[in-house]
Design a protein around this motif. Structure first.
Motif, short mmCIF file in Angstrom:
data_model
loop_
_atom_site.label_atom_id
_atom_site.label_comp_id
_atom_site.label_asym_id
_atom_site.label_seq_id
_atom_site.Cartn_x
_atom_site.Cartn_y
_atom_site.Cartn_z
N UNK A 61 11.33 -8.77 -47.10
CA UNK A 61 10.24 -7.79 -46.96
C UNK A 61 10.49 -6.78 -45.84
N UNK A 62 11.64 -6.84 -45.21
CA UNK A 62 11.89 -6.05 -43.99
C UNK A 62 11.56 -4.56 -44.16
N UNK A 63 12.05 -3.92 -45.20
CA UNK A 63 11.78 -2.48 -45.35
C UNK A 63 10.30 -2.21 -45.57
N UNK A 64 9.64 -3.07 -46.33
CA UNK A 64 8.20 -2.90 -46.55
C UNK A 64 7.44 -3.10 -45.24
N UNK A 65 7.86 -4.09 -44.46
CA UNK A 65 7.22 -4.32 -43.16
C UNK A 65 7.42 -3.12 -42.25
N UNK A 96 16.27 -3.10 -34.01
CA UNK A 96 16.32 -2.98 -35.47
C UNK A 96 17.77 -2.70 -35.88
N UNK A 97 18.14 -3.19 -37.03
CA UNK A 97 19.51 -3.01 -37.51
C UNK A 97 19.84 -1.53 -37.66
N UNK A 98 21.09 -1.19 -37.37
CA UNK A 98 21.55 0.21 -37.37
C UNK A 98 21.25 0.91 -38.70
N UNK A 99 21.30 0.17 -39.81
CA UNK A 99 21.05 0.77 -41.13
C UNK A 99 19.64 1.36 -41.23
N UNK A 121 17.73 4.83 -29.52
CA UNK A 121 18.84 3.88 -29.57
C UNK A 121 18.44 2.72 -30.48
N UNK A 122 19.29 2.43 -31.44
CA UNK A 122 18.97 1.44 -32.46
C UNK A 122 20.24 0.68 -32.84
N UNK A 123 20.09 -0.59 -33.19
CA UNK A 123 21.20 -1.31 -33.76
C UNK A 123 21.92 -2.28 -32.85
N UNK A 124 21.35 -2.55 -31.69
CA UNK A 124 21.99 -3.52 -30.79
C UNK A 124 21.22 -4.84 -30.88
N UNK A 125 21.84 -5.89 -30.41
CA UNK A 125 21.15 -7.18 -30.31
C UNK A 125 20.19 -7.10 -29.12
N UNK A 126 19.20 -7.97 -29.11
CA UNK A 126 18.22 -7.96 -28.02
C UNK A 126 18.89 -7.99 -26.65
N UNK A 127 19.87 -8.88 -26.48
CA UNK A 127 20.50 -9.03 -25.16
C UNK A 127 21.37 -7.83 -24.78
#
Length: 188
Positions: A61-65, A96-99, A121-127
């Motif tokens: 459901x990620x895109x819908x969310x 959030x994932x880079x895509x 900035x998007x697409x990195x891991x939390x850490x």
């Protein structure tokens, strides 16, 4: 000054939005009081799902969310626009994932958030957020996730946790409950 913001559950009420979608998709009627009682970032337990099932449902459901009518927290858009109109810089740092970067940026702009492409900035891991926050030399950073905020303690950036039941153990951090409090935080 430079202000950095996580997006999900910091500026927008994503988990509650997802909880409501879960209710709809699973044909359940789990009350929101159960959502508000959760002490975890994950929301699958009230639906009787284990961690694997919860992750699968979230991913399906990620895109819908992300891109339906997820509401910003009250006053979030106004507070960030006020920062920009007062000459401050606003940066968004999301795991959030880079895509989903371009679509997220467009969604944020359509919602009314002040977004400059080079400040997104998007697409990195939390850490990994720590590297971006350090490179940008942010004065303030706002996030909801304990795992992220714990990696940033000890740096010069003033950290603020967006108040949620799952981050109450972060007692030593500054806390923001409502976005209409923002001006008072940096003017004091």
């Amino acid at each position: 000054m430079k202000f950095g913001f996580d997006i999900d559950d910091t500026l927008i009420n994503l988990r509650q939005h997802a909880f409501e979608l879960y209710n709809h998709k699973l044909k359940k009627n789990i009350p929101l009081k159960e959502f508000h009682a959760l002490k975890t970032v994950e929301i699958h337990e009230p639906f009787g799902l284990n961690a694997t099932e919860g992750k699968q449902l979230w991913n399906s459901l990620r895109e819908e969310i992300y891109f339906t009518n997820c509401p910003p927290f009250p006053d979030a858009i106004e507070a960030l626009n006020e920062l920009v109109s007062n000459g401050h810089e606003v940066y968004y740092i999301t795991a959030r994932k880079k895509q989903f970067a371009e679509k997220t940026k467009d969604w944020m702009k359509q919602a009314g958030f002040p977004v400059i492409d080079s400040h997104f900035f998007c697409g990195m891991e939390d850490h990994e957020k720590i590297c971006i926050i350090q490179e940008l030399q942010l004065d303030y950073y706002f996030d909801d996730k304990p795992a992220v905020l714990e990696t940033l303690q000890g740096y010069t950036t003033k950290l603020y946790v967006k108040d949620h039941p799952y981050n109450q153990h972060l007692e030593e951090l500054n806390r923001i409950k409502e976005w209409n409090q923002l001006r008072a935080l940096y003017e004091s």
